[in-house]
Design a protein around this motif. Structure first.
Motif, short mmCIF file in Angstrom:
data_model
loop_
_atom_site.label_atom_id
_atom_site.label_comp_id
_atom_site.label_asym_id
_atom_site.label_seq_id
_atom_site.Cartn_x
_atom_site.Cartn_y
_atom_site.Cartn_z
N THR A 110 1.91 -2.96 -6.54
CA THR A 110 1.50 -1.82 -5.72
C THR A 110 0.09 -2.04 -5.17
O THR A 110 -0.19 -1.73 -4.02
CB THR A 110 1.57 -0.52 -6.52
OG1 THR A 110 2.92 -0.33 -6.97
CG2 THR A 110 1.16 0.67 -5.70
N GLY A 165 7.07 1.54 2.52
CA GLY A 165 8.34 1.87 1.89
C GLY A 165 8.40 1.45 0.43
O GLY A 165 9.25 1.94 -0.32
N PRO A 191 4.79 4.15 -4.11
CA PRO A 191 5.30 5.40 -4.69
C PRO A 191 4.98 6.58 -3.78
O PRO A 191 4.17 6.47 -2.86
CB PRO A 191 4.56 5.52 -6.03
CG PRO A 191 3.46 4.54 -5.99
CD PRO A 191 3.74 3.55 -4.91
N GLN A 192 5.62 7.71 -4.06
CA GLN A 192 5.43 8.91 -3.26
C GLN A 192 3.95 9.31 -3.28
O GLN A 192 3.34 9.40 -4.34
CB GLN A 192 6.28 10.05 -3.84
CG GLN A 192 6.47 11.22 -2.93
CD GLN A 192 7.28 10.90 -1.70
OE1 GLN A 192 7.92 9.86 -1.59
NE2 GLN A 192 7.25 11.78 -0.73
N PRO A 193 3.34 9.56 -2.09
CA PRO A 193 1.93 9.95 -2.08
C PRO A 193 1.71 11.32 -2.72
O PRO A 193 2.59 12.18 -2.69
CB PRO A 193 1.57 9.98 -0.60
CG PRO A 193 2.82 9.82 0.16
CD PRO A 193 3.91 9.44 -0.77
N LEU A 194 0.52 11.49 -3.28
CA LEU A 194 0.18 12.76 -3.92
C LEU A 194 -0.35 13.75 -2.89
O LEU A 194 -0.96 13.36 -1.90
CB LEU A 194 -0.89 12.52 -4.99
CG LEU A 194 -0.47 11.68 -6.18
CD1 LEU A 194 -1.68 11.39 -7.06
CD2 LEU A 194 0.59 12.38 -7.00
N SER A 195 -0.15 15.03 -3.17
CA SER A 195 -0.69 16.07 -2.30
C SER A 195 -2.17 16.26 -2.59
O SER A 195 -2.69 15.80 -3.61
CB SER A 195 0.07 17.38 -2.53
OG SER A 195 -0.25 17.90 -3.81
N ARG A 226 -0.94 5.67 -4.26
CA ARG A 226 -0.45 7.04 -4.12
C ARG A 226 -1.41 7.92 -3.33
O ARG A 226 -1.09 9.05 -3.00
CB ARG A 226 -0.21 7.65 -5.49
CG ARG A 226 0.84 6.86 -6.27
CD ARG A 226 1.26 7.54 -7.51
NE ARG A 226 2.10 8.68 -7.16
CZ ARG A 226 2.43 9.62 -8.02
NH1 ARG A 226 2.00 9.58 -9.25
NH2 ARG A 226 3.20 10.62 -7.64
#
Length: 148
Positions: free
Chosen positions: A50, A88, A91-95, A132
């Motif tokens: 990553t 792609g 990992p899903q990005p953080l808010s 992230r």
């Protein structure tokens, strides 16, 4: 499934589908991973992969800015495509709220009292946020929090 396996499987799928641009980007990624493994004589885990992907995205972001400044939209579009392919695998990005909560936890756990403790807080957050969140944005938020 490990991230490296997923990347290899995507390379095979891109070959079969004759997606040459995507295939070239994936091959660049695998080459960067292999280079890091050879240089450090280790097998990279998902977190290290990553970090490699994050670095490659930053390089492309810088290239896009330079190409746009030189009025080369065609090359900027190619770099944007590569950024999309690489993103792609992140990992899903953080808010923003999740990032703020992690910053508060890190400040509390390190006992940071001012700007002199910024390195401690960044050290704690770097492992949690790599890939992230944009670390330049995180850094600015930490500065704002510690200077308040």
């Amino acid at each position: 499934m490990s991230l490296k396996t997923r990347i290899s499987d995507d390379m095979k799928a891109a070959m079969k589908a004759k997606e040459t641009d995507k295939l070239a980007t994936i091959r660049l990624l695998l080459a960067a991973i292999k280079q890091k493994e050879v240089d450090e004589r280790i097998e990279l885990d998902d977190a290290s992969i990553t970090a490699v992907i994050d670095k490659m995205i930053k390089q492309r972001r810088d290239s896009v800015e330079q190409y746009l400044a030189a009025q080369r939209a065609d090359l900027a579009d190619k770099e944007r495509f590569e950024m999309d392919v690489l993103a792609g695998y992140l990992p899903q990005p953080l808010s923003d709220d999740e990032i703020a909560a992690l910053i508060e936890q890190a400040v509390a756990s390190t006992g940071a009292a001012g700007m002199q403790d910024m390195g401690k807080v960044m050290g704690v957050l770097r492992t949690q946020l790599t890939g992230r969140a944009d670390m330049t944005v995180v850094s600015a938020k930490i500065k704002a929090r510690l200077s308040a």
